[in-house]
Every structure is written in C-alpha cells, then in structure tokens.
Design a protein around this motif. Structure first.
Motif, mmCIF file in Angstrom:
data_model
loop_
_atom_site.group_PDB
_atom_site.id
_atom_site.type_symbol
_atom_site.label_atom_id
_atom_site.label_comp_id
_atom_site.label_asym_id
_atom_site.label_seq_id
_atom_site.Cartn_x
_atom_site.Cartn_y
_atom_site.Cartn_z
ATOM 1 N N LYS A 117 -18.118 -8.346 -5.344
ATOM 2 C CA LYS A 117 -17.396 -7.422 -5.773
ATOM 3 C C LYS A 117 -17.084 -6.194 -4.837
ATOM 4 O O LYS A 117 -16.101 -5.707 -4.767
ATOM 5 C CB LYS A 117 -17.821 -6.777 -7.250
ATOM 6 N N GLY A 118 -18.192 -5.945 -3.858
ATOM 7 C CA GLY A 118 -17.833 -4.826 -3.077
ATOM 8 C C GLY A 118 -16.799 -5.439 -1.798
ATOM 9 O O GLY A 118 -15.896 -4.543 -1.380
ATOM 10 N N PHE A 119 -16.681 -6.687 -1.566
ATOM 11 C CA PHE A 119 -15.856 -7.265 -0.624
ATOM 12 C C PHE A 119 -14.221 -7.292 -1.204
ATOM 13 O O PHE A 119 -13.343 -6.939 -0.633
ATOM 14 C CB PHE A 119 -16.091 -8.807 -0.441
ATOM 15 N N VAL A 120 -14.403 -7.159 -2.568
ATOM 16 C CA VAL A 120 -13.062 -7.280 -3.340
ATOM 17 C C VAL A 120 -12.588 -5.687 -3.055
ATOM 18 O O VAL A 120 -11.623 -5.473 -2.974
ATOM 19 C CB VAL A 120 -13.167 -7.529 -4.746
ATOM 20 N N ILE A 121 -13.176 -4.749 -3.355
ATOM 21 C CA ILE A 121 -12.962 -3.419 -3.023
ATOM 22 C C ILE A 121 -12.579 -3.182 -1.671
ATOM 23 O O ILE A 121 -11.649 -2.310 -1.305
ATOM 24 C CB ILE A 121 -14.367 -2.385 -3.570
ATOM 25 N N LEU A 122 -13.326 -3.807 -0.897
ATOM 26 C CA LEU A 122 -12.773 -3.751 0.617
ATOM 27 C C LEU A 122 -11.705 -4.215 0.854
ATOM 28 O O LEU A 122 -10.508 -3.538 1.591
ATOM 29 C CB LEU A 122 -13.918 -4.268 1.625
ATOM 30 N N LEU A 123 -11.194 -5.378 0.485
ATOM 31 C CA LEU A 123 -9.782 -5.967 0.548
ATOM 32 C C LEU A 123 -8.959 -5.199 -0.309
ATOM 33 O O LEU A 123 -7.800 -4.978 0.370
ATOM 34 C CB LEU A 123 -9.992 -7.454 -0.391
ATOM 35 N N ILE A 124 -8.919 -4.508 -1.277
ATOM 36 C CA ILE A 124 -7.925 -3.556 -1.869
ATOM 37 C C ILE A 124 -7.865 -2.341 -1.017
ATOM 38 O O ILE A 124 -6.670 -1.839 -0.686
ATOM 39 C CB ILE A 124 -8.495 -3.112 -3.161
ATOM 40 N N LEU A 125 -8.869 -1.919 -0.509
ATOM 41 C CA LEU A 125 -8.872 -0.732 0.442
ATOM 42 C C LEU A 125 -7.898 -0.864 1.705
ATOM 43 O O LEU A 125 -7.065 -0.323 2.407
ATOM 44 C CB LEU A 125 -10.093 -0.107 0.975
ATOM 45 N N GLY A 126 -8.052 -2.280 2.289
ATOM 46 C CA GLY A 126 -7.485 -2.414 3.331
ATOM 47 C C GLY A 126 -5.817 -2.836 2.889
ATOM 48 O O GLY A 126 -4.972 -2.552 3.892
ATOM 49 N N GLU A 127 -5.539 -3.499 1.923
ATOM 50 C CA GLU A 127 -4.257 -3.490 1.326
ATOM 51 C C GLU A 127 -3.694 -2.158 1.156
ATOM 52 O O GLU A 127 -2.593 -1.926 1.583
ATOM 53 C CB GLU A 127 -4.332 -4.385 -0.091
ATOM 54 N N LEU A 128 -4.373 -0.986 0.814
ATOM 55 C CA LEU A 128 -3.844 0.372 0.440
ATOM 56 C C LEU A 128 -3.684 0.679 1.844
ATOM 57 O O LEU A 128 -2.694 1.494 2.032
ATOM 58 C CB LEU A 128 -4.869 1.025 -0.130
ATOM 59 N N THR A 129 -4.423 0.636 3.070
ATOM 60 C CA THR A 129 -4.125 1.019 4.288
ATOM 61 C C THR A 129 -2.856 0.607 4.679
ATOM 62 O O THR A 129 -2.059 1.278 5.143
ATOM 63 C CB THR A 129 -5.290 0.988 5.088
ATOM 64 N N VAL A 130 -2.587 -0.653 4.580
ATOM 65 C CA VAL A 130 -1.473 -1.160 4.994
ATOM 66 C C VAL A 130 -0.223 -0.752 4.362
ATOM 67 O O VAL A 130 0.844 -0.489 5.066
ATOM 68 C CB VAL A 130 -1.595 -2.888 5.075
ATOM 69 N N LEU A 131 -0.397 -0.784 3.109
ATOM 70 C CA LEU A 131 0.733 -0.347 2.244
ATOM 71 C C LEU A 131 1.182 1.199 2.731
ATOM 72 O O LEU A 131 2.302 1.492 2.954
ATOM 73 C CB LEU A 131 0.551 -0.224 0.778
ATOM 74 N N LEU A 132 0.132 1.939 2.763
ATOM 75 C CA LEU A 132 0.468 3.460 3.120
ATOM 76 C C LEU A 132 0.935 3.550 4.645
ATOM 77 O O LEU A 132 1.949 4.107 4.798
ATOM 78 C CB LEU A 132 -0.818 4.429 3.097
ATOM 79 N N ALA A 133 0.513 2.690 5.593
ATOM 80 C CA ALA A 133 1.260 2.775 6.945
ATOM 81 C C ALA A 133 2.552 2.298 6.987
ATOM 82 O O ALA A 133 3.479 2.905 7.602
ATOM 83 C CB ALA A 133 0.338 1.689 7.876
ATOM 84 N N MET A 134 2.922 1.296 6.007
ATOM 85 C CA MET A 134 4.318 0.721 5.947
ATOM 86 C C MET A 134 5.146 1.866 5.212
ATOM 87 O O MET A 134 6.245 2.134 5.839
ATOM 88 C CB MET A 134 4.376 -0.633 4.962
ATOM 89 N N SER A 135 4.647 2.537 4.152
ATOM 90 C CA SER A 135 5.558 3.435 3.603
ATOM 91 C C SER A 135 5.722 4.412 4.654
ATOM 92 O O SER A 135 6.771 5.225 4.519
ATOM 93 C CB SER A 135 4.876 4.034 2.435
ATOM 94 N N ARG A 136 4.676 4.973 5.394
ATOM 95 C CA ARG A 136 5.224 6.119 6.323
ATOM 96 C C ARG A 136 5.944 5.635 7.345
ATOM 97 O O ARG A 136 6.886 6.521 7.778
ATOM 98 C CB ARG A 136 3.757 6.311 7.079
ATOM 99 N N SER A 137 5.970 4.240 7.823
ATOM 100 C CA SER A 137 6.852 3.885 8.872
ATOM 101 C C SER A 137 8.283 3.851 8.367
ATOM 102 O O SER A 137 9.282 4.225 8.951
ATOM 103 C CB SER A 137 6.497 2.675 9.421
ATOM 104 N N TRP A 138 8.551 3.447 7.071
ATOM 105 C CA TRP A 138 9.818 3.514 6.373
ATOM 106 C C TRP A 138 10.391 4.818 6.117
ATOM 107 O O TRP A 138 11.494 5.086 6.270
ATOM 108 C CB TRP A 138 9.690 2.797 5.079
ATOM 109 N N GLY A 139 9.454 5.688 5.958
ATOM 110 C CA GLY A 139 10.124 7.139 6.156
ATOM 111 C C GLY A 139 10.339 7.918 7.428
ATOM 112 O O GLY A 139 11.194 8.559 7.402
ATOM 113 N N ARG A 140 9.861 7.289 8.443
ATOM 114 C CA ARG A 140 10.180 7.888 9.628
ATOM 115 C C ARG A 140 11.291 7.357 10.222
ATOM 116 O O ARG A 140 11.948 8.328 11.315
ATOM 117 C CB ARG A 140 9.147 7.535 10.793
ATOM 118 N N ARG A 141 11.829 6.116 9.820
ATOM 119 C CA ARG A 141 12.926 5.675 10.411
ATOM 120 C C ARG A 141 14.130 6.468 9.989
ATOM 121 O O ARG A 141 14.507 6.557 8.913
ATOM 122 C CB ARG A 141 13.278 4.083 10.097
ATOM 123 N N ALA A 142 15.173 6.921 11.167
ATOM 124 C CA ALA A 142 16.066 7.630 10.677
ATOM 125 C C ALA A 142 17.377 6.622 10.743
ATOM 126 O O ALA A 142 17.287 5.830 11.301
ATOM 127 C CB ALA A 142 16.535 8.698 11.767
#
Length: 149
Positions: A117-142
């Motif tokens: 179950k801890g591994f599942v939590i780490l997977l979800i945290l990794g997914e969140l990190t990727v999603l947040l990075a993607m959303s930030r990069s979408w916001g920076r593109r002019a």
C-alpha cells in the motif's frame, strides 16, 4: 503553429481535474493504509492459548484461513479476536503478531501488506509530480504567431 481557441483552457481543466482525482486517490489509499500501519507499530508477539474453528476466505491460490483465537502477551495480558492465519491454520501454542483484538500469522505478512500500500502511495505521488510539472509547462508556453517572411 496556431492553436484552436480554448485548447489551453481545456488542457488546464483536464490537468486540474487529474490532480484533484489523484489527490483524492492519495487520501483514500492513505486512509486505507493507516489501520494496518498502526497495527504494525502497536502490535507485539503473543502465544496462542486457544483456537476455535477456522474459516476459509476465497483466494486464487491455496485457501486463506481466519481463526478466532485467544492469546497471551509477554506481560501476561490477553487478547481475543480473529487471526489472519494465511495458508496455515493457527494452532494452540503457536506465536502470532497481535494486538488486543486482532492478530496476524506473522509480522512479515502485515509488513508486506503495508509495504504494498505504501508503494501505491508512492506511485500516486509520482503521478501527481508529473501532472503538476505538465500543468506548469502548459501555463508557461506563450501564444506565438508564426513568422511571416
């Protein structure tokens, strides 16, 4: 390259929706993990005093047993409840990892459940990190117009 109007808004909307769903999943898994993690920390070894008739749980492999039992801790106090015995039935005199009203065949069995179950939590945290990075990069593109020469 020109984008269709509203594309960025849709991208941001989906990104935010995925982040919210992931955060919800993270909270759900953490709540699912908490009782077993608490047992892992609070439990201790105990000797089984008596066992009533074990029942089986369905599984794909060998049958998994749950045995109502009573046990005694090293300080002399006793507990009573169901022992998740795994593939082997709990027997009188055997040692289990238990609390006041629950028991496991061994601490390792509980540790594997918590680790999974801890591994599942780490997977979800990794997914969140990727999603947040993607959303930030979408916001920076002019928005840029193509060059006309």
């Amino acid at each position: 390259m020109l984008e269709r109007p509203g594309t960025r808004k849709r991208q941001r909307m989906w990104s935010r929706l995925l982040v919210v769903v992931s955060l919800g999943a993270l909270v759900a898994v953490a709540l699912w993990l908490y009782p077993q993690a608490e047992r892992l920390v609070m439990g201790e070894r105990a000797e089984v005093l008596s066992v009533r008739q074990c029942s089986t749980r369905p599984s794909k492999g060998p049958p998994l047993y749950t045995c109502p039992a009573t046990w005694r801790f090293s300080d002399g106090s006793t507990g009573e409840g169901d022992v998740d015995a795994g593939a082997e039935r709990t027997r009188k005199g055997s040692v289990v990892f238990a609390g006041d009203d629950w028991g496991y065949h061994s601490r390792e069995e509980l540790t594997w459940d918590v680790a999974l179950k801890g591994f599942v939590i780490l997977l979800i945290l990794g997914e969140l990190t990727v999603l947040l990075a993607m959303s930030r990069s979408w916001g920076r593109r002019a928005y840029k117009l193509p060059r006309v020469s």
